[in-house]
Design a protein around this motif. Sequence first.
Motif, mmCIF file in Angstrom:
data_model
loop_
_atom_site.group_PDB
_atom_site.id
_atom_site.type_symbol
_atom_site.label_atom_id
_atom_site.label_comp_id
_atom_site.label_asym_id
_atom_site.label_seq_id
_atom_site.Cartn_x
_atom_site.Cartn_y
_atom_site.Cartn_z
ATOM 1 N N ILE A 50 27.237 36.072 36.328
ATOM 2 C CA ILE A 50 25.799 35.677 36.089
ATOM 3 C C ILE A 50 25.689 36.019 34.615
ATOM 4 N N VAL A 51 26.085 36.841 33.920
ATOM 5 C CA VAL A 51 25.237 37.054 32.310
ATOM 6 C C VAL A 51 25.913 36.146 31.734
ATOM 7 N N GLN A 52 27.599 35.986 32.049
ATOM 8 C CA GLN A 52 28.413 34.935 31.364
ATOM 9 C C GLN A 52 28.509 33.971 31.622
ATOM 10 N N ARG A 53 27.286 33.696 32.709
ATOM 11 C CA ARG A 53 27.385 31.948 33.190
ATOM 12 C C ARG A 53 28.884 30.953 34.222
ATOM 13 N N MET A 54 29.468 32.618 34.434
ATOM 14 C CA MET A 54 30.612 31.535 34.904
ATOM 15 C C MET A 54 30.615 32.351 36.282
ATOM 16 N N ALA A 55 29.437 32.299 37.238
ATOM 17 C CA ALA A 55 29.804 32.170 38.680
ATOM 18 C C ALA A 55 30.905 31.888 39.015
ATOM 19 N N LEU A 56 31.143 30.821 39.211
ATOM 20 C CA LEU A 56 32.273 29.383 39.934
ATOM 21 C C LEU A 56 33.364 30.593 39.600
ATOM 22 N N LEU A 57 33.591 30.453 38.446
ATOM 23 C CA LEU A 57 35.110 32.194 38.322
ATOM 24 C C LEU A 57 35.226 32.659 39.773
ATOM 25 N N GLY A 58 34.415 33.470 40.066
ATOM 26 C CA GLY A 58 34.069 34.115 41.397
ATOM 27 C C GLY A 58 34.642 33.675 42.806
ATOM 28 N N ASP A 59 34.250 32.359 42.807
ATOM 29 C CA ASP A 59 34.677 31.463 43.781
ATOM 30 C C ASP A 59 35.808 31.308 43.859
ATOM 31 N N VAL A 60 36.040 30.887 42.761
ATOM 32 C CA VAL A 60 38.171 30.489 41.880
ATOM 33 C C VAL A 60 39.057 31.717 42.593
ATOM 34 N N ILE A 61 38.088 32.836 42.218
ATOM 35 C CA ILE A 61 39.699 33.940 42.169
ATOM 36 C C ILE A 61 39.395 34.061 44.300
ATOM 37 N N ALA A 62 38.181 33.687 44.739
ATOM 38 C CA ALA A 62 37.617 34.157 46.129
ATOM 39 C C ALA A 62 39.216 33.896 47.221
ATOM 40 N N HIS A 63 38.704 32.426 46.612
ATOM 41 C CA HIS A 63 39.966 31.419 47.291
ATOM 42 C C HIS A 63 41.186 31.024 46.951
ATOM 43 N N ALA A 64 41.396 31.811 46.259
ATOM 44 C CA ALA A 64 43.113 31.783 44.902
ATOM 45 C C ALA A 64 43.535 33.058 45.659
ATOM 46 N N VAL A 65 43.414 33.645 46.158
ATOM 47 C CA VAL A 65 44.030 34.943 47.019
ATOM 48 C C VAL A 65 44.831 34.532 48.295
ATOM 49 N N LEU A 66 44.211 33.362 48.657
ATOM 50 C CA LEU A 66 45.202 33.115 50.251
ATOM 51 C C LEU A 66 46.432 32.883 50.243
ATOM 52 N N PRO A 67 46.976 32.255 49.168
ATOM 53 C CA PRO A 67 48.473 31.945 48.683
ATOM 54 C C PRO A 67 49.605 33.972 49.443
ATOM 55 N N GLY A 68 48.210 34.504 48.352
ATOM 56 C CA GLY A 68 49.126 35.503 47.811
ATOM 57 C C GLY A 68 49.056 36.143 49.584
ATOM 58 N N LEU A 69 48.235 36.080 50.425
ATOM 59 C CA LEU A 69 47.922 37.286 51.747
ATOM 60 C C LEU A 69 48.836 36.649 51.951
ATOM 61 N N ALA A 70 49.121 35.036 52.347
ATOM 62 C CA ALA A 70 50.320 34.450 53.109
ATOM 63 C C ALA A 70 52.010 34.742 52.900
ATOM 64 N N ILE A 71 51.729 34.758 51.588
ATOM 65 C CA ILE A 71 53.573 35.590 51.450
ATOM 66 C C ILE A 71 53.531 36.795 51.672
ATOM 67 N N ALA A 72 52.778 37.351 51.071
ATOM 68 C CA ALA A 72 52.851 38.880 51.467
ATOM 69 C C ALA A 72 53.077 39.469 53.131
ATOM 70 N N PHE A 73 52.404 38.889 53.913
ATOM 71 C CA PHE A 73 52.538 38.866 55.030
ATOM 72 C C PHE A 73 53.581 38.019 55.636
ATOM 73 N N ALA A 74 54.319 37.217 55.103
ATOM 74 C CA ALA A 74 55.577 37.465 55.415
ATOM 75 C C ALA A 74 57.105 37.741 54.854
ATOM 76 N N TRP A 75 56.151 38.770 53.722
ATOM 77 C CA TRP A 75 57.172 40.006 53.103
ATOM 78 C C TRP A 75 56.843 40.724 53.659
ATOM 79 N N GLY A 76 55.824 41.072 54.003
ATOM 80 C CA GLY A 76 55.666 42.734 55.490
ATOM 81 C C GLY A 76 55.653 43.053 54.377
ATOM 82 N N ILE A 77 54.503 43.680 53.180
ATOM 83 C CA ILE A 77 54.046 44.249 52.307
ATOM 84 C C ILE A 77 52.919 43.948 52.813
ATOM 85 N N ASN A 78 51.677 45.298 52.031
ATOM 86 C CA ASN A 78 50.486 45.153 52.119
ATOM 87 C C ASN A 78 49.534 43.680 51.347
#
Length: 296
Positions: free
Chosen positions: A36-64
């Motif tokens: 908030i104080v750095q005026r970078m709130a959108l960055l949180g939204d970016v990171i939140a959506h950017a986790v999806l590829p990692g979720l898919a790959i990790a699940f396919a490879w059988g890791i956490n």
Amino acid sequence: MLNWLVEPLSYEFIRNAIAVGIFTGILCPVVGTYLIVQRMALLGDVIAHAVLPGLAIAFAWGINILIGAFISGLFSTFVIAWIRTQSRVKVDAAMALTFSSFFALGIALITSLKSKLDLDNLLFGDILGVTIADAQRTAIITLIVLLLIKLFYKELLLYTFDKQGAQALGYPVNLLHFGLMAAITLTIVSSMQTVGVVLVISLLVGPGITAYLLVKELHQVMGLGAILGVIVTIGGVYASYYFNIPSGPAIVLLTFSLFFLALLFSPSQGILTRPEMAHRSTWIGRVLQFIKLGHK
């Protein structure tokens, strides 16, 4: 009234949900205050959506899947920084492009790999589905992140408000930036089951900006934001239990409701209570009184 509060606690899944809600409600506003104080709130939204590829790959490879999500989310911040340093593209455009690209890649991977990931729960959260192991993991992440913020509070404070000054004093600016990005990513990953990747930005930012309207100092914003975060997450659990609505949206709606009340009635910044409004109300009252006297 007491029975209304106690009845849900007879179920283990409700107790687990409240435990996770408390830790998430504390962690998200504290870390989100820096966005908030750095005026970078959108960055949180970016990171939140950017986790999806990692979720898919990790699940396919059988890791956490949380490991995959953390790596993918953190990698998105490096992509944004790389675009900024290697081109004339502004940070907002770089974040928007990264946001959509990582999210699209995640959906494509989940579909093409025929992953059995529950996309609805990932996107919108299901705090009522957490286990005791989830609660323990969230507690550990919360304690680690809060401890690191406590240890490096002075450095992060200077970095947040005066990056050039921090660099001039010899602070490891790049390391502080990386650490903050890691903390934000870890917070988002630990909050996925609470409100989901789509709605997590509300819990990161909402309680913080509500507190920002009520108090002034950074540590006060963090403290009050954490209290409000706990209130909305527990309130969302009860709303989900009694009104049969999704837990993630319930938490977000409660977050906005508190913000809206603060926006209207904050003693110093409220739309209806700030000093100029009081002066205007007095002036309007005098005009109405003059009109009444004129009719007499």
